[in-house]
Design a protein around this motif. Structure first.
Motif, PDB file in Angstrom:
ATOM      1  N   ASP A 141       0.814  -1.218   0.000  1.00 46.90           N
ATOM      2  CA  ASP A 141       0.000   0.000   0.000  1.00 46.90           C
ATOM      3  C   ASP A 141       0.845   1.265   0.000  1.00 46.90           C
ATOM      4  O   ASP A 141       0.456   2.284  -0.592  1.00 46.90           O
ATOM      5  CB  ASP A 141      -0.929   0.012   1.220  1.00 46.90           C
ATOM      6  N   LEU A 142       2.002   1.201   0.642  1.00 46.32           N
ATOM      7  CA  LEU A 142       2.855   2.387   0.758  1.00 46.32           C
ATOM      8  C   LEU A 142       3.277   2.901  -0.618  1.00 46.32           C
ATOM      9  O   LEU A 142       3.272   4.110  -0.882  1.00 46.32           O
ATOM     10  CB  LEU A 142       4.095   2.071   1.597  1.00 46.32           C
ATOM     11  N   PHE A 143       3.615   1.968  -1.528  1.00 48.01           N
ATOM     12  CA  PHE A 143       4.065   2.347  -2.865  1.00 48.01           C
ATOM     13  C   PHE A 143       3.078   1.925  -3.958  1.00 48.01           C
ATOM     14  O   PHE A 143       3.407   1.957  -5.139  1.00 48.01           O
ATOM     15  CB  PHE A 143       5.442   1.740  -3.139  1.00 48.01           C
ATOM     16  N   ASN A 144       1.871   1.490  -3.541  1.00 48.41           N
ATOM     17  CA  ASN A 144       0.810   1.145  -4.497  1.00 48.41           C
ATOM     18  C   ASN A 144       1.295   0.125  -5.521  1.00 48.41           C
ATOM     19  O   ASN A 144       1.117   0.300  -6.739  1.00 48.41           O
ATOM     20  CB  ASN A 144       0.290   2.405  -5.195  1.00 48.41           C
ATOM     21  N   ILE A 145       1.910  -0.940  -5.058  1.00 50.28           N
ATOM     22  CA  ILE A 145       2.451  -1.984  -5.936  1.00 50.28           C
ATOM     23  C   ILE A 145       1.313  -2.842  -6.466  1.00 50.28           C
ATOM     24  O   ILE A 145       0.522  -3.386  -5.696  1.00 50.28           O
ATOM     25  CB  ILE A 145       3.470  -2.852  -5.168  1.00 50.28           C
ATOM     26  N   LYS A 146       1.238  -2.980  -7.794  1.00 48.82           N
ATOM     27  CA  LYS A 146       0.150  -3.727  -8.410  1.00 48.82           C
ATOM     28  C   LYS A 146       0.621  -4.924  -9.228  1.00 48.82           C
ATOM     29  O   LYS A 146      -0.179  -5.795  -9.566  1.00 48.82           O
ATOM     30  CB  LYS A 146      -0.671  -2.796  -9.305  1.00 48.82           C
ATOM     31  N   LEU A 147       1.897  -4.957  -9.580  1.00 48.40           N
ATOM     32  CA  LEU A 147       2.388  -6.048 -10.423  1.00 48.40           C
ATOM     33  C   LEU A 147       2.285  -7.392  -9.723  1.00 48.40           C
ATOM     34  O   LEU A 147       1.928  -8.405 -10.337  1.00 48.40           O
ATOM     35  CB  LEU A 147       3.852  -5.788 -10.816  1.00 48.40           C
ATOM     36  N   VAL A 148       2.571  -7.419  -8.423  1.00 49.92           N
ATOM     37  CA  VAL A 148       2.491  -8.652  -7.646  1.00 49.92           C
ATOM     38  C   VAL A 148       1.740  -8.384  -6.353  1.00 49.92           C
ATOM     39  O   VAL A 148       1.657  -7.239  -5.894  1.00 49.92           O
ATOM     40  CB  VAL A 148       3.893  -9.223  -7.316  1.00 49.92           C
ATOM     41  N   ASP A 149       1.219  -9.446  -5.762  1.00 50.04           N
ATOM     42  CA  ASP A 149       0.603  -9.365  -4.441  1.00 50.04           C
ATOM     43  C   ASP A 149       1.622  -9.867  -3.425  1.00 50.04           C
ATOM     44  O   ASP A 149       2.100 -11.003  -3.527  1.00 50.04           O
ATOM     45  CB  ASP A 149      -0.671 -10.225  -4.410  1.00 50.04           C
ATOM     46  N   ILE A 150       1.973  -9.026  -2.476  1.00 53.25           N
ATOM     47  CA  ILE A 150       2.931  -9.418  -1.442  1.00 53.25           C
ATOM     48  C   ILE A 150       2.188 -10.208  -0.382  1.00 53.25           C
ATOM     49  O   ILE A 150       1.324  -9.678   0.314  1.00 53.25           O
ATOM     50  CB  ILE A 150       3.619  -8.182  -0.828  1.00 53.25           C
TER      51      ILE A 150
END
Length: 218
Positions: free
Chosen positions: A21-30
């Motif tokens: 959420d901090l960097f709005n990462i969408k390529l992968v789900d952590i």
């Protein structure tokens, strides 16, 4: 608005999921994992995203697991230690596991990694990678590609999902060197494989160099 100059030493640890959420990462789900960071943040910052351009230090991940939607694959690291500086990440002997495939070791460099991690940056990153494996099992790789998941009709979606994977990889602007002690595909077994590959576009993967040993010939 004027940029703010920052200069401080940082130590931090916790769940890797905070970066989703901090960097709005969408390529992968952590999914899982813990991180530890120690380093310095120095430079002019105008936007929050620019913090990554000014980070220099050491980042460690432990028991990290990611899920890559477009290929329906789990990507896992038992442990990962990288050096971060000048918007680059150095990878040294990173053991990578992808799904049920044989693990391989990754060495290389990620340049301008914020542009890969964040959609809001304008600069373009690049990956230089050397992949080493004791065995590449071609049958397993083909089976993995053939089991890309979706709720839509399979025949049309398989091609579209493979295209999405190629498109995602091409965004990374990679230069890849592959090395394997042996490769098995169907009934063929070769040894001492070395190859250089690159993406010409979203749908074309080109082999620039190939060296293999089959029995007593090359």
């Amino acid at each position: 608005q004027e940029p703010i100059f920052i200069d401080f030493h940082a130590r931090s640890s916790g769940s890797v999921r905070i970066f989703q959420d901090l960097f709005n990462i969408k390529l992968v789900d952590i999914k899982t994992g813990e991180y530890q960071f120690s380093g310095d943040i120095t430079g002019n910052v105008h936007k929050f995203e620019q913090l990554l351009n000014n980070v220099k230090g050491n980042l460690a991940l432990k028991n990290a697991k990611f899920y890559y939607y477009n290929a329906a694959l789990d990507i896992a690291f038992d442990s990962l230690f990288v050096k971060v500086g000048d918007s680059n990440i150095d990878l040294d002997h990173v053991k990578l596991e992808v799904g049920e495939l044989y693990p391989f070791v990754l060495n290389g460099r990620i340049e301008q990694f914020p542009s890969i991690l964040l959609d809001s940056t304008e600069s373009k990153g690049k990956i230089y990678a050397q992949l080493n494996a004791p065995l590449i099992h071609g049958n397993q790789w083909m089976a993995t590609l053939n089991t890309l998941k979706s709720d839509e009709p399979k025949q049309d979606l398989k091609q579209r999902d493979v295209y999405k994977v190629f498109k995602d990889i091409n965004k990374l602007n990679p230069e890849l060197k592959l090395s394997a002690d042996s490769l098995k595909f169907r009934n063929l077994i070769t040894k001492d494989i070395k190859a250089n590959v690159y993406f010409e576009n979203d749908s074309t993967l080109k082999l620039e160099y190939l060296d293999v040993k089959y029995k007593d010939s090359k």
